[in-house]
Design an enzyme around this catalytic site. Structure first.
Site, PDB file in Angstrom:
ATOM      1  N   LYS A  15     -21.936   0.916  40.689  1.00  0.00           N
ATOM      2  CA  LYS A  15     -22.724  -0.188  41.248  1.00  0.00           C
ATOM      3  C   LYS A  15     -22.329  -0.488  42.705  1.00  0.00           C
ATOM      4  CE  LYS A  15     -23.709  -1.987  36.611  1.00  0.00           C
ATOM      5  NZ  LYS A  15     -23.822  -3.154  35.712  1.00  0.00           N
ATOM      6  N   PHE A  64     -28.930 -14.140  33.127  1.00  0.00           N
ATOM      7  CA  PHE A  64     -28.302 -13.467  34.269  1.00  0.00           C
ATOM      8  C   PHE A  64     -29.232 -12.460  34.946  1.00  0.00           C
ATOM      9  CE2 PHE A  64     -27.018 -11.200  30.352  1.00  0.00           C
ATOM     10  CZ  PHE A  64     -27.529  -9.931  30.606  1.00  0.00           C
ATOM     11  N   ARG A  92     -18.855   5.521  28.027  1.00  0.00           N
ATOM     12  CA  ARG A  92     -18.769   4.073  27.775  1.00  0.00           C
ATOM     13  C   ARG A  92     -17.327   3.661  27.450  1.00  0.00           C
ATOM     14  NH1 ARG A  92     -23.524   0.920  27.685  1.00  0.00           N
ATOM     15  NH2 ARG A  92     -22.403  -0.700  26.562  1.00  0.00           N
ATOM     16  N   ASN A 122     -19.788  -5.532  37.313  1.00  0.00           N
ATOM     17  CA  ASN A 122     -18.822  -4.905  36.406  1.00  0.00           C
ATOM     18  C   ASN A 122     -18.669  -3.403  36.643  1.00  0.00           C
ATOM     19  OD1 ASN A 122     -21.263  -4.170  35.422  1.00  0.00           O
ATOM     20  ND2 ASN A 122     -20.888  -4.755  33.306  1.00  0.00           N
ATOM     21  N   HIS A 125     -22.377   1.557  35.140  1.00  0.00           N
ATOM     22  CA  HIS A 125     -23.351   1.576  34.041  1.00  0.00           C
ATOM     23  C   HIS A 125     -23.189   2.890  33.281  1.00  0.00           C
ATOM     24  CE1 HIS A 125     -27.085   1.516  31.768  1.00  0.00           C
ATOM     25  NE2 HIS A 125     -27.207   2.786  32.114  1.00  0.00           N
TER      26      HIS A 125
HETATM   27  P1  ADP Z   1     -23.764  -2.646  29.440  1.00  0.00           P
HETATM   28  O1  ADP Z   1     -23.911  -2.434  30.937  1.00  0.00           O
HETATM   29  O2  ADP Z   1     -22.342  -2.606  29.000  1.00  0.00           O
HETATM   30  O3  ADP Z   1     -24.662  -1.744  28.640  1.00  0.00           O
HETATM   31  P2  ADP Z   1     -25.645  -4.817  28.913  1.00  0.00           P
HETATM   32  O4  ADP Z   1     -26.680  -3.782  28.692  1.00  0.00           O
HETATM   33  O5  ADP Z   1     -25.477  -5.877  27.875  1.00  0.00           O
HETATM   34  O6  ADP Z   1     -24.213  -4.157  29.152  1.00  0.00           O
HETATM   35  O7  ADP Z   1     -25.932  -5.578  30.278  1.00  0.00           O
HETATM   36  C1  ADP Z   1     -26.437  -4.902  31.421  1.00  0.00           C
HETATM   37  C2  ADP Z   1     -25.745  -5.422  32.663  1.00  0.00           C
HETATM   38  O8  ADP Z   1     -26.076  -6.801  32.843  1.00  0.00           O
HETATM   39  C3  ADP Z   1     -24.225  -5.409  32.593  1.00  0.00           C
HETATM   40  O9  ADP Z   1     -23.648  -4.152  32.910  1.00  0.00           O
HETATM   41  C4  ADP Z   1     -23.866  -6.479  33.612  1.00  0.00           C
HETATM   42  O10 ADP Z   1     -23.973  -5.973  34.958  1.00  0.00           O
HETATM   43  C5  ADP Z   1     -24.964  -7.498  33.391  1.00  0.00           C
HETATM   44  N1  ADP Z   1     -24.526  -8.550  32.422  1.00  0.00           N
HETATM   45  C6  ADP Z   1     -24.403  -8.432  31.089  1.00  0.00           C
HETATM   46  N2  ADP Z   1     -23.988  -9.583  30.511  1.00  0.00           N
HETATM   47  C7  ADP Z   1     -23.857 -10.481  31.536  1.00  0.00           C
HETATM   48  C8  ADP Z   1     -23.450 -11.854  31.617  1.00  0.00           C
HETATM   49  N3  ADP Z   1     -23.106 -12.543  30.529  1.00  0.00           N
HETATM   50  N4  ADP Z   1     -23.396 -12.433  32.840  1.00  0.00           N
HETATM   51  C9  ADP Z   1     -23.760 -11.751  33.949  1.00  0.00           C
HETATM   52  N5  ADP Z   1     -24.143 -10.465  33.959  1.00  0.00           N
HETATM   53  C10 ADP Z   1     -24.190  -9.807  32.770  1.00  0.00           C
HETATM   54 MG    MG Z   2     -26.739  -1.699  28.422  1.00  0.00          MG
END
Ligand code: ADP
Ligand code: MG
Length: 187
Positions: A15, A64, A92, A122, A125
């Site tokens: 990211k 979000f 992952r 974070n 992805h």
């Molecule tokens: P992942 O990326 O682990 O698959 P998700 O698909 O649930 O997670 O979420 C997509 C993206 O949205 C996350 O990687 C993160 O950047 C953002 N995100 C997820 N949950 C939150 C949250 N509670 N607050 C802010 N951003 C979030």
């Molecule tokens: Mg996801």
């Protein structure tokens, strides 16, 4: 007969805050290579609003969503198609938990544990299934034909007959090996 184990493909994104930070970017690239992933395609781009809307469509109604959209389009990201055995789960696991505080406390050695700044920022992805990987690859690598790749190229990636370019951060098929295979056998 022993069945052949095919490589799996996954879509990885580093990211925008990672691409801005040379140390973090290099460290994550090292993790990818040290864990035996092959980089099938590699692209640096500022993701467009249209792309990210498609990509994160499942999160459209989340609180979000807006900040996620703004962040993802805020600067260049690195986008990779990675190949490895069980690539989806393996990538992952290397990324760690979605939520950064969980990553920092429970999995500090993961990519998100080390380089995540907030739940939104974070670091990385990774596709959550092979179906998601196909959908996500089609968004960012429109010309990439997964079926053709399995028919014509998977074998070279699987056998490691590859050249790695650390600057463009991509593995390509070793041309010498292809020519050797195609040479007619002298009788
Ligand atoms: P992942 O990326 O682990 O698959 P998700 O698909 O649930 O997670 O979420 C997509 C993206 O949205 C996350 O990687 C993160 O950047 C953002 N995100 C997820 N949950 C939150 C949250 N509670 N607050 C802010 N951003 C979030
Ligand atoms: Mg996801």
């Amino acid at each position: 007969m022993q069945s052949k184990k095919y490589l799996q493909l996954t879509l990885a994104i580093l990211k925008p805050h990672i691409v801005k930070s040379p140390f973090a970017l290099q460290k994550i690239r090292d993790i990818i290579i040290d864990n035996n992933f092959k980089v099938v395609k590699s692209r640096r781009t500022t993701i467009s609003r249209e792309e990210v809307e498609l990509f994160y469509r499942e999160h459209k109604d989340k609180f979000f969503y807006n900040r996620l959209m703004t962040f993802m389009c805020s600067g260049p990201s690195d986008i990779y198609i990675l190949a490895e055995h069980d690539a989806v789960v393996k990538w992952r696991q290397l990324m760690g938990p979605t939520k950064v505080y969980q990553a920092q406390y429970n999995a500090p050695d993961t990519i998100r544990g080390m380089f995540g700044l907030s739940d939104t920022r974070n670091a990385a992805h990774g596709s959550d299934s092979t179906e998601s990987a196909e959908r996500e690859i089609a968004i960012f690598f429109k010309e990439f034909n997964i079926k053709k790749w399995y028919n014509n190229e998977e074998i070279f990636y699987n056998l490691g007959r590859l050249h790695f370019d650390p600057i463009s951060f991509v593995h390509t098929i070793d041309k010498n090996f292809v020519e050797m295979r195609n040479k007619p056998v002298k009788k």
